[in-house]
Design a protein around this motif. Sequence first.
Motif, PDB file in Angstrom:
ATOM      1  N   HIS A  30       0.817  -1.217   0.000  1.00  0.00           N
ATOM      2  CA  HIS A  30       0.000   0.000   0.000  1.00  0.00           C
ATOM      3  C   HIS A  30       0.853   1.272   0.000  1.00  0.00           C
ATOM      4  O   HIS A  30       0.675   2.175   0.839  1.00  0.00           O
ATOM      5  CB  HIS A  30      -0.952   0.005   1.196  1.00  0.00           C
ATOM      6  N   ILE A  31       1.776   1.350  -0.960  1.00  0.00           N
ATOM      7  CA  ILE A  31       2.656   2.510  -1.066  1.00  0.00           C
ATOM      8  C   ILE A  31       1.953   3.614  -1.862  1.00  0.00           C
ATOM      9  O   ILE A  31       1.530   3.408  -3.000  1.00  0.00           O
ATOM     10  CB  ILE A  31       3.981   2.144  -1.770  1.00  0.00           C
ATOM     11  N   ARG A 219      14.538  15.491  -0.905  1.00  0.00           N
ATOM     12  CA  ARG A 219      13.524  14.797  -0.103  1.00  0.00           C
ATOM     13  C   ARG A 219      14.014  13.384   0.178  1.00  0.00           C
ATOM     14  O   ARG A 219      14.651  12.754  -0.667  1.00  0.00           O
ATOM     15  CB  ARG A 219      12.224  14.770  -0.908  1.00  0.00           C
ATOM     16  N   ILE A 220      13.712  12.892   1.366  1.00  0.00           N
ATOM     17  CA  ILE A 220      14.093  11.548   1.759  1.00  0.00           C
ATOM     18  C   ILE A 220      12.839  10.780   2.189  1.00  0.00           C
ATOM     19  O   ILE A 220      12.022  11.288   2.962  1.00  0.00           O
ATOM     20  CB  ILE A 220      15.117  11.566   2.913  1.00  0.00           C
ATOM     21  N   VAL A 221      12.704   9.583   1.648  1.00  0.00           N
ATOM     22  CA  VAL A 221      11.601   8.686   2.001  1.00  0.00           C
ATOM     23  C   VAL A 221      12.205   7.425   2.602  1.00  0.00           C
ATOM     24  O   VAL A 221      13.136   6.854   2.034  1.00  0.00           O
ATOM     25  CB  VAL A 221      10.752   8.332   0.764  1.00  0.00           C
ATOM     26  N   MET A 222      11.698   7.003   3.748  1.00  0.00           N
ATOM     27  CA  MET A 222      12.220   5.794   4.386  1.00  0.00           C
ATOM     28  C   MET A 222      11.165   4.704   4.408  1.00  0.00           C
ATOM     29  O   MET A 222      10.051   4.900   4.899  1.00  0.00           O
ATOM     30  CB  MET A 222      12.690   6.082   5.817  1.00  0.00           C
ATOM     31  N   LEU A 223      11.543   3.531   3.867  1.00  0.00           N
ATOM     32  CA  LEU A 223      10.710   2.333   3.935  1.00  0.00           C
ATOM     33  C   LEU A 223      11.142   1.478   5.121  1.00  0.00           C
ATOM     34  O   LEU A 223      12.305   1.493   5.524  1.00  0.00           O
ATOM     35  CB  LEU A 223      10.850   1.508   2.655  1.00  0.00           C
ATOM     36  N   TYR A 224      10.202   0.707   5.645  1.00  0.00           N
ATOM     37  CA  TYR A 224      10.507  -0.178   6.761  1.00  0.00           C
ATOM     38  C   TYR A 224      10.121  -1.598   6.362  1.00  0.00           C
ATOM     39  O   TYR A 224       9.124  -1.804   5.650  1.00  0.00           O
ATOM     40  CB  TYR A 224       9.714   0.263   7.996  1.00  0.00           C
ATOM     41  N   GLN A 235       4.105   1.426   5.509  1.00  0.00           N
ATOM     42  CA  GLN A 235       5.484   1.016   5.244  1.00  0.00           C
ATOM     43  C   GLN A 235       6.404   2.213   5.072  1.00  0.00           C
ATOM     44  O   GLN A 235       7.601   2.121   5.341  1.00  0.00           O
ATOM     45  CB  GLN A 235       5.536   0.129   3.998  1.00  0.00           C
ATOM     46  N   ILE A 236       5.884   3.339   4.625  1.00  0.00           N
ATOM     47  CA  ILE A 236       6.674   4.567   4.582  1.00  0.00           C
ATOM     48  C   ILE A 236       6.595   5.206   5.961  1.00  0.00           C
ATOM     49  O   ILE A 236       5.536   5.684   6.382  1.00  0.00           O
ATOM     50  CB  ILE A 236       6.164   5.540   3.501  1.00  0.00           C
TER      51      ILE A 236
END
Length: 274
Positions: A30-31, A219-224, A235-236
């Motif tokens: 679900h990104i 910009r920085i996006v972090m996934l887990y 997840q973000i």
Amino acid sequence: MVAATTKTAEPLIELNDLSVQFGSQPVLRHIDLTIPRGQTIAVIGESGCGKTVLLKSIIGLVQPTEGLVVFDGKRLDQLNDRELTAERTRFGYVFQNAALFDSMTVAQNVAFPLEQKQKLRVDQVRDEVVNFLAEVGLPDSVMNKKPAQLSGGMRKRVGLARALAMNPEILLYDEPTTGLDPIMSDVISELIVRTREKHDVTSILVTHDMQNAYKTSDRIVMLYPLPRLGADEPQIIFDGTPDQIRNCTDKRVSQFILGEAGDRLMELREGVSR
């Protein structure tokens, strides 16, 4: 999660409720992500959290299990093979290990996309190759060398030169500094910045290297990783500017950007996945 407040240009890439699963193994869930035209975004996160799968989904190399990828207003799932191939020519892809053709010289590697896209004379191709190599800080004396004769940093730069030869609108970088020493990592980061300044490109970097992310991105996006998340957790876990991530109070984010093991060692000892 912090929302980014950087550029407000029109969207170029949109991921709408994107999920990817390989067999019984979910990788992305679900990104929702919108990337404006001209922005440079770094995607960070632990190994196995789906960063490279995200890149491959954007270019249509991985098909979503659910959700949509929209590129410049077009849904990738509605394009036929010919149309999808045409859209991919708008991308340049810098692979993690450069992915150069081992049997070709440096000149032949960089010339390959030129010969595929344009009808140029031999001397014109050579001039273009020299120019692209110079742009990434390589002399024309490397043109006749094979990839095996180059250092890791030189191979990375040849890979960037080849991507630039595509005259791309979008540059995708998969771990551009992996395996390099700190100085050469900074050289690659500087080249990414200069490329953004010289060319009108939108850039997406997958990286573990926080110095690379800080230096190059708007910009920085972090996934887990999904196994470490509850069923309803996004997840973000971070989406914001480099300055914002430095001050983020989410323990999962701060632990990653500072490179701290925290309680992970105890989890590994106990065999805990979350």
